[in-house]
Design a protein around this motif. Structure first.
Motif, PDB file in Angstrom:
ATOM      1  N   GLU A   1      21.163  18.416 105.470  1.00 56.69           N
ATOM      2  CA  GLU A   1      20.060  18.384 104.536  1.00 56.69           C
ATOM      3  C   GLU A   1      20.508  18.667 103.284  1.00 56.69           C
ATOM      4  O   GLU A   1      19.863  18.159 102.559  1.00 56.69           O
ATOM      5  CB  GLU A   1      19.512  19.959 105.094  1.00 56.69           C
ATOM      6  CG  GLU A   1      18.847  19.651 106.610  1.00 56.69           C
ATOM      7  CD  GLU A   1      17.569  18.616 106.458  1.00 56.69           C
ATOM      8  OE1 GLU A   1      16.728  19.046 106.079  1.00 56.69           O
ATOM      9  OE2 GLU A   1      18.027  17.582 107.260  1.00 56.69           O
ATOM     10  N   GLU A   2      21.701  19.042 102.988  1.00 61.43           N
ATOM     11  CA  GLU A   2      22.233  18.889 101.442  1.00 61.43           C
ATOM     12  C   GLU A   2      22.246  17.617 100.869  1.00 61.43           C
ATOM     13  O   GLU A   2      23.065  16.830 101.525  1.00 61.43           O
ATOM     14  CB  GLU A   2      23.347  19.731 101.122  1.00 61.43           C
ATOM     15  CG  GLU A   2      23.857  20.187  99.735  1.00 61.43           C
ATOM     16  CD  GLU A   2      24.898  21.025  99.655  1.00 61.43           C
ATOM     17  OE1 GLU A   2      25.586  20.654  98.574  1.00 61.43           O
ATOM     18  OE2 GLU A   2      25.137  22.031 100.475  1.00 61.43           O
ATOM     19  N   ARG A   3      21.739  17.408  99.976  1.00 64.67           N
ATOM     20  CA  ARG A   3      21.634  15.866  99.234  1.00 64.67           C
ATOM     21  C   ARG A   3      21.370  14.862 100.189  1.00 64.67           C
ATOM     22  O   ARG A   3      21.719  13.555 100.072  1.00 64.67           O
ATOM     23  CB  ARG A   3      22.964  15.729  98.707  1.00 64.67           C
ATOM     24  CG  ARG A   3      23.403  16.650  97.424  1.00 64.67           C
ATOM     25  CD  ARG A   3      24.627  16.307  96.831  1.00 64.67           C
ATOM     26  NE  ARG A   3      24.893  14.712  96.463  1.00 64.67           N
ATOM     27  CZ  ARG A   3      23.984  14.012  95.519  1.00 64.67           C
ATOM     28  NH1 ARG A   3      23.464  15.164  94.584  1.00 64.67           N
ATOM     29  NH2 ARG A   3      24.426  13.087  95.000  1.00 64.67           N
ATOM     30  N   ARG A   4      20.466  15.171 100.870  1.00 60.01           N
ATOM     31  CA  ARG A   4      20.019  14.424 102.092  1.00 60.01           C
ATOM     32  C   ARG A   4      19.342  13.054 101.612  1.00 60.01           C
ATOM     33  O   ARG A   4      19.435  11.850 102.240  1.00 60.01           O
ATOM     34  CB  ARG A   4      19.113  15.006 103.052  1.00 60.01           C
ATOM     35  CG  ARG A   4      17.635  15.314 102.424  1.00 60.01           C
ATOM     36  CD  ARG A   4      16.836  16.190 103.560  1.00 60.01           C
ATOM     37  NE  ARG A   4      15.677  16.458 102.807  1.00 60.01           N
ATOM     38  CZ  ARG A   4      14.562  16.985 103.738  1.00 60.01           C
ATOM     39  NH1 ARG A   4      14.526  16.864 104.899  1.00 60.01           N
ATOM     40  NH2 ARG A   4      13.671  17.277 102.973  1.00 60.01           N
TER      41      ARG A   4
ATOM     42  N   TYR B   1      16.483   9.551 104.852  1.00 59.41           N
ATOM     43  CA  TYR B   1      16.745   9.639 103.554  1.00 59.41           C
ATOM     44  C   TYR B   1      18.015   8.675 103.070  1.00 59.41           C
ATOM     45  O   TYR B   1      18.128   8.380 101.857  1.00 59.41           O
ATOM     46  CB  TYR B   1      16.653  10.878 102.940  1.00 59.41           C
ATOM     47  CG  TYR B   1      15.339  11.558 102.906  1.00 59.41           C
ATOM     48  CD1 TYR B   1      14.239  10.824 102.339  1.00 59.41           C
ATOM     49  CD2 TYR B   1      15.047  12.694 103.581  1.00 59.41           C
ATOM     50  CE1 TYR B   1      12.983  11.447 102.163  1.00 59.41           C
ATOM     51  CE2 TYR B   1      14.002  13.282 103.522  1.00 59.41           C
ATOM     52  CZ  TYR B   1      12.568  12.699 102.935  1.00 59.41           C
ATOM     53  OH  TYR B   1      11.623  13.110 102.710  1.00 59.41           O
ATOM     54  N   ASN B   2      19.211   8.992 103.681  1.00 59.90           N
ATOM     55  CA  ASN B   2      20.482   8.881 103.359  1.00 59.90           C
ATOM     56  C   ASN B   2      20.892   7.448 103.250  1.00 59.90           C
ATOM     57  O   ASN B   2      20.059   6.482 103.806  1.00 59.90           O
ATOM     58  CB  ASN B   2      21.336   9.603 104.139  1.00 59.90           C
ATOM     59  CG  ASN B   2      21.259   9.211 105.706  1.00 59.90           C
ATOM     60  OD1 ASN B   2      20.258   9.651 106.347  1.00 59.90           O
ATOM     61  ND2 ASN B   2      22.202   8.329 106.238  1.00 59.90           N
TER      62      ASN B   2
ATOM     63  N   GLY C   1      15.918  20.733 104.567  1.00 55.48           N
ATOM     64  CA  GLY C   1      16.355  20.890 103.088  1.00 55.48           C
ATOM     65  C   GLY C   1      17.456  21.450 102.846  1.00 55.48           C
ATOM     66  O   GLY C   1      18.315  21.433 101.564  1.00 55.48           O
ATOM     67  N   LEU C   2      18.035  22.542 103.766  1.00 57.68           N
ATOM     68  CA  LEU C   2      19.066  23.455 103.340  1.00 57.68           C
ATOM     69  C   LEU C   2      19.968  23.298 104.582  1.00 57.68           C
ATOM     70  O   LEU C   2      19.502  23.296 105.780  1.00 57.68           O
ATOM     71  CB  LEU C   2      18.584  24.783 103.060  1.00 57.68           C
ATOM     72  CG  LEU C   2      17.555  24.833 101.853  1.00 57.68           C
ATOM     73  CD1 LEU C   2      16.869  26.264 102.050  1.00 57.68           C
ATOM     74  CD2 LEU C   2      18.340  24.934 100.679  1.00 57.68           C
ATOM     75  N   ASP C   3      21.244  23.475 104.258  1.00 57.98           N
ATOM     76  CA  ASP C   3      22.262  23.914 105.259  1.00 57.98           C
ATOM     77  C   ASP C   3      22.659  25.326 105.516  1.00 57.98           C
ATOM     78  O   ASP C   3      22.595  25.750 104.346  1.00 57.98           O
ATOM     79  CB  ASP C   3      23.283  22.817 105.187  1.00 57.98           C
ATOM     80  CG  ASP C   3      23.355  21.261 105.265  1.00 57.98           C
ATOM     81  OD1 ASP C   3      22.421  21.087 106.288  1.00 57.98           O
ATOM     82  OD2 ASP C   3      23.693  20.449 104.484  1.00 57.98           O
ATOM     83  N   ARG C   4      22.863  25.742 106.491  1.00 61.01           N
ATOM     84  CA  ARG C   4      23.297  27.177 106.614  1.00 61.01           C
ATOM     85  C   ARG C   4      24.689  27.249 105.948  1.00 61.01           C
ATOM     86  O   ARG C   4      25.630  26.628 105.965  1.00 61.01           O
ATOM     87  CB  ARG C   4      23.556  27.551 108.230  1.00 61.01           C
ATOM     88  CG  ARG C   4      22.105  27.731 108.744  1.00 61.01           C
ATOM     89  CD  ARG C   4      22.211  27.504 110.325  1.00 61.01           C
ATOM     90  NE  ARG C   4      22.987  28.677 110.899  1.00 61.01           N
ATOM     91  CZ  ARG C   4      23.692  28.466 111.927  1.00 61.01           C
ATOM     92  NH1 ARG C   4      23.366  27.361 112.929  1.00 61.01           N
ATOM     93  NH2 ARG C   4      24.483  29.238 112.603  1.00 61.01           N
ATOM     94  N   GLN C   5      24.742  28.501 105.300  1.00 60.58           N
ATOM     95  CA  GLN C   5      26.201  28.865 104.779  1.00 60.58           C
ATOM     96  C   GLN C   5      27.059  29.128 105.619  1.00 60.58           C
ATOM     97  O   GLN C   5      28.421  28.917 105.343  1.00 60.58           O
ATOM     98  CB  GLN C   5      25.975  30.024 104.050  1.00 60.58           C
ATOM     99  CG  GLN C   5      24.930  29.718 102.604  1.00 60.58           C
ATOM    100  CD  GLN C   5      25.048  28.489 101.718  1.00 60.58           C
ATOM    101  OE1 GLN C   5      26.485  28.734 101.155  1.00 60.58           O
ATOM    102  NE2 GLN C   5      24.414  27.683 101.770  1.00 60.58           N
TER     103      GLN C   5
ATOM    104  N   ILE D   1      12.879  25.381  95.727  1.00 55.00           N
ATOM    105  CA  ILE D   1      13.262  25.023  94.659  1.00 55.00           C
ATOM    106  C   ILE D   1      14.673  24.109  94.966  1.00 55.00           C
ATOM    107  O   ILE D   1      14.630  22.860  94.477  1.00 55.00           O
ATOM    108  CB  ILE D   1      13.663  26.054  93.700  1.00 55.00           C
ATOM    109  CG1 ILE D   1      12.362  26.677  92.915  1.00 55.00           C
ATOM    110  CG2 ILE D   1      14.622  25.543  92.811  1.00 55.00           C
ATOM    111  CD1 ILE D   1      12.877  27.846  92.125  1.00 55.00           C
ATOM    112  N   VAL D   2      15.208  24.551  95.948  1.00 57.17           N
ATOM    113  CA  VAL D   2      16.480  23.751  96.457  1.00 57.17           C
ATOM    114  C   VAL D   2      16.057  22.545  97.029  1.00 57.17           C
ATOM    115  O   VAL D   2      16.646  21.561  96.502  1.00 57.17           O
ATOM    116  CB  VAL D   2      17.423  24.667  97.228  1.00 57.17           C
ATOM    117  CG1 VAL D   2      18.511  23.815  97.691  1.00 57.17           C
ATOM    118  CG2 VAL D   2      17.972  25.769  96.569  1.00 57.17           C
ATOM    119  N   MET D   3      15.076  22.690  97.865  1.00 59.02           N
ATOM    120  CA  MET D   3      14.807  21.350  98.597  1.00 59.02           C
ATOM    121  C   MET D   3      14.067  20.321  97.740  1.00 59.02           C
ATOM    122  O   MET D   3      14.540  19.155  97.852  1.00 59.02           O
ATOM    123  CB  MET D   3      13.875  21.832  99.644  1.00 59.02           C
ATOM    124  CG  MET D   3      14.369  22.347 100.939  1.00 59.02           C
ATOM    125  SD  MET D   3      13.118  22.688 102.258  1.00 59.02           S
ATOM    126  CE  MET D   3      12.142  24.122 101.664  1.00 59.02           C
ATOM    127  N   SER D   4      13.014  20.583  97.006  1.00 59.28           N
ATOM    128  CA  SER D   4      12.154  19.706  96.452  1.00 59.28           C
ATOM    129  C   SER D   4      12.608  19.698  94.611  1.00 59.28           C
ATOM    130  O   SER D   4      12.017  18.685  94.192  1.00 59.28           O
ATOM    131  CB  SER D   4      10.593  20.491  96.417  1.00 59.28           C
ATOM    132  OG  SER D   4      10.588  21.645  95.873  1.00 59.28           O
TER     133      SER D   4
END
Length: 810
Positions: A158-161, A197-198, A417-421, A748-751
């Motif tokens: 999801e990060e930078r997807r 998206y990628n 939109g986010l990956d787990r840490q 905020i991170v996603m969009s």
């Protein structure tokens, strides 16, 4: 073309207009020719139709609909017939809500457990995912609407997807990441496909001619509509040439103008546009006819009851020491854990469903013959330590004979939109379990999460049931299992490693800057663990029952395998039988074994059934990169009938004739792959596997930022405004997280943070256009006043044009 006469009556502008959305969820219409719009809605596990204030990330409430268990949950049922019935229920609700296209199922591979969207995907195995997804599709489309399989393809982080470039070799691409989609097209006959998206090996998927034309259209014969993911259009004309018909959402006419200009400049053959319009019209006509003719009221109570059945079939019993389950009615039971009162039943993001009703454990348990002595939340679900809550829970546990401890991941940990840490259960939950164990060892953990987690506490509990994200009726379904009203029959559709460091993609996930490299090739999940003999907590295909089964009398023919399955226990139950096929080879590198068939079988006590699992087109094939086609290697294949990938019950060997003698690989150069030693593959081996130079994986810090760069990269911006925006965004996110506004922080991170600058135009419905983006880029690249002047100038022009359109002047 089916609609040639209608298309011949259209102007170029009208045809181009149909290629983009009218608004966030509807397509354009042409009133003078009777071409209606259609409505698209999210729907992997329930209809998310937004009546107003539409958004893509699930922020605004949608029309109530049945929230079924998520795909990751249903995958554990291994039940193709059940998948088709789920699709039928989803299709009926879509028709009732005037939805033409249901955006699902999602079927990307679970390459890494940390992918934030794994709760929406079925499996780490393409055959398993393809079979279940195809069943969903058949069910949905039997009601006359269109399913939309997504996200095509290799969208596994999801990060930078929206800008990451996935670097993957052709064989891995075909065998692991495209096979499920191939089955969705050929077996599910899916009507629409959503491009991801990628980028894929250098070009955005919806512009990738090899993916979209060579494979999807020509090889698989797909003749439906390709839809961009929302805001996923980069170069609209190139996307159209590749065969991506519909861009969503609206771009307020901006990309329509791009198409018209390209046709007039002879850069786009109008015949390609006509072909795209024809496919879209076929979708519009067929689905609108359904909405007119097939609409009927949905019985919400029946759908809720069916959602309960789906959850029951998907719950996995992982541990049952001393037969602590099913619970005895006379046992004094303490219910502990915040999730018992506030269930975690679905994922976060665009798939959020507004349920017609929602059951909780505390409410549902009143209908069961259990002696519940009390409830305590025990912990804060978002991880903050609370000693007072823990103390009260321990005091309650001390009085009980059995403790039902509800643990899991919260809503902001697993989100689009986010990956787990990491793969960890929150520390405060583990501390609570340890404290309870000091006073009561009769602990049954009920787990809620959308993907694999580390389970360091397994030895400390006697029972472990995994419900995944089990939908609006999941609480009662879980109680049915706990009390023995229903015998558990789910099995894991993904491996559970002991620790995250054991995963084959540990060093490669996620791609942080320009690329993500799939150096592990096809060795994901059980393919890696079984081949490399890496111990796991729970293997792929694992799950317990309240009864036992025996396997016998294996027979093999050229058409398939058959064997006898017997229920050797005291209660009726269902067993999921699995066929794996493997072969030792010096010609191609292979996983030790691969799933090539499965069935879910119901048996009464002492009943025996003869089970047949046929071979199919996927049983023995591999993709030969030298001949560029599917081949069969001449070899002796080991056939394994198993209860899980690690629990083989019966074996046999079958000699199979091959289709070619062309060897695709140099074994010396690709030694890591022939030995499945893929956790730290060197550049030389990966480059040999790719057959080309590996692209540079880092951003060019000195280059000016462009359309496909992000706010995250503004840390390197030449302009002070860009660097200031980056640091303010980081600070805002930190503050919001600290004060508990975690949904907003995630948004905020996603969009914003990872959104390419072109996305500000593609996702705002025309509020920002590309000339304004040009101004923003000027400002952050060191020309602040010139850039902001352009932004305000273009904004003014945009408003003036909007007023003129409203007045009918343009």
């Amino acid at each position: 073309m089916k609609h040639k006469q209608l298309i011949e009556q259209m102007t170029l502008a009208e045809k181009a207009t149909l290629m983009s959305g009218k608004n966030f969820w509807e397509t354009e219409s042409i009133e003078r020719l009777g071409v209606d719009s259609i409505f698209l809605a999210d729907g992997p596990h329930g209809i998310r139709k937004q009546a107003a204030a539409a958004d893509h990330l699930g922020l605004n409430e949608s029309v109530p609909a049945t929230c079924f268990p998520t795909a990751a949950t249903v995958a554990n049922s291994w039940d193709v017939e059940l998948g088709e019935k789920i699709g039928q229920h989803l299709g009926r609700e879509a028709v009732t809500q005037d939805v033409n296209v249901l955006l699902g199922p999602g079927m990307n591979m679970k390459r890494n457990p940390r992918c934030g969207r794994n709760f929406e995907y079925f499996s780490e195995d393409p055959y398993h995912a393809g079979k279940i997804a195809s069943a969903y599709i058949r069910g949905m489309q039997s009601e006359g609407i269109a399913a939309c399989v997504k996200h095509f393809a290799v969208n596994n982080q999801e990060e930078r997807r929206m800008s990451i470039d996935t670097i993957v070799d052709e064989r891995t691409l075909r065998e692991i990441y495209l096979t499920g989609f191939e089955m969705a097209v050929k077996e599910g006959n899916v009507k629409t496909v959503m491009s991801s998206y990628n980028k894929l090996n250098g070009s955005y998927t919806n512009e990738n001619m090899h993916l979209m034309r060579d494979i999807l259209r020509e090889e698989w014969g797909f003749n439906g509509v390709v839809i961009t993911d929302w805001g996923g259009s980069n170069d609209r004309v190139q996307g159209l040439i590749a065969g991506n018909e519909l861009e969503m959402p609206t771009a307020n006419g901006e990309t329509v103008a791009d198409i018209i200009e390209a046709v007039e400049a002879k850069q786009l053959d109008e015949a390609i546009l006509d072909e795209a319009v024809d496919r879209l019209l076929t979708l519009v006509v067929s689905t609108n006819r359904t909405l007119m003719e097939n609409k009927q009221a949905v019985d919400a109570d029946n759908h809720h009851k069916f959602a309960e059945k789906v959850a029951e079939e998907s719950i996995v019993l992982l541990k049952n020491e001393d037969n602590i389950l099913p619970l005895k009615s006379e046992s004094k039971v303490a219910i502990i854990g915040d999730f018992a009162d506030n269930p975690r039943y679905q994922g976060a993001g665009s798939s959020i469903v507004n349920p017609t009703k929602l059951e909780t454990t505390l409410a549902a348990v009143k209908g069961f013959d259990l002696d519940v002595i009390g409830y305590e939340p025990g912990f804060n679900r978002y991880g903050k330590k609370d000693h007072a809550k823990q103390k009260k829970a321990v005091q309650l546990a001390e009085k009980a004979e059995v403790v039902l401890l509800y643990l899991g991941l919260d809503e902001v940990t697993e989100a689009e939109g986010l990956d787990r840490q990491d793969m960890k259960i929150p520390e405060n939950q583990l501390e609570l379990l340890a404290a309870i164990k000091q006073v009561n060892k009769e602990i049954v953990v009920v787990l809620s999460s959308g993907s694999a987690v580390e389970l360091p506490f397994v030895a400390d509990v006697k029972g472990l049931l995994h419900g995944y994200l089990s939908g609006q009726a999941g609480a009662k379904a879980m109680l049915n299992i706990l009390t023995g009203h229903t015998n558990p029959s789910g099995k894991l559709a993904e491996s559970y490693p002991i620790q995250y460091q054991d995963t084959p993609t540990y060093h490669y996930f996620p791609g942080k800057e320009t690329t993500v490299e799939y150096r592990e090739a096809q060795f994901i999940g059980y393919r890696y663990y079984d081949t490399k003999k890496i111990p796991v907590q729970y293997p792929f295909g694992y799950g317990l029952s309240y009864t036992t089964f025996s396997y016998s009398n294996l027979q093999v023919t050229d058409e398939g395998v058959s064997f006898d399955l017997t229920n050797t226990g005291d209660v009726a139950g269902k067993e999921i039988v699995q066929l794996y096929i493997g072969a030792e080879s010096d010609t191609i590198f292979r996983a030790k074994k691969e799933l090539k068939g499965f069935k879910k079988v119901y048996l009464f006590p002492n009943e025996t059934k003869h089970i047949d699992i046929p071979f199919d087109d996927y049983s023995f094939r591999y993709f030969n990169v030298k001949t560029n086609r599917w081949e069969i290697e001449a070899n002796d294949y080991q056939l394994s009938i198993a209860a899980s990938s690690a629990d083989v019950k019966l074996t046999a060997t079958l000699t199979v004739e091959g289709t070619t003698m062309v060897k695709p690989y140099d074994q010396d150069v690709l030694k890591p792959y022939f030995e499945a030693d893929v956790k730290a593959v060197e550049d030389e081996a990966f480059q040999a596997l790719m057959g080309r130079e590996i692209p540079y994986p880092k951003w060019d810090r000195k280059a000016p930022l462009g359309y496909n760069d992000t706010l995250n990269q503004c840390r390197y911006a030449k302009g002070l405004a860009g660097r200031f925006a980056y640091h303010m965004m980081k600070l805002t996110h930190k503050v919001l997280w600290k004060i508990g506004k975690r949904d907003t922080a995630n948004l905020i991170v996603m969009s914003v943070y990872h959104m390419p600058f072109r996305g500000y135009a593609r996702m705002t419905g025309g509020a920002i256009n590309m000339p304004m983006v040009d101004g923003i880029l000027l400002a952050i690249n060191g020309h602040f006043f010139k850039g902001m002047s352009k932004v305000f100038k273009e904004r003014k022009k945009l408003k003036q044009n909007k007023s003129k359109r409203n007045e009918g002047l343009i």
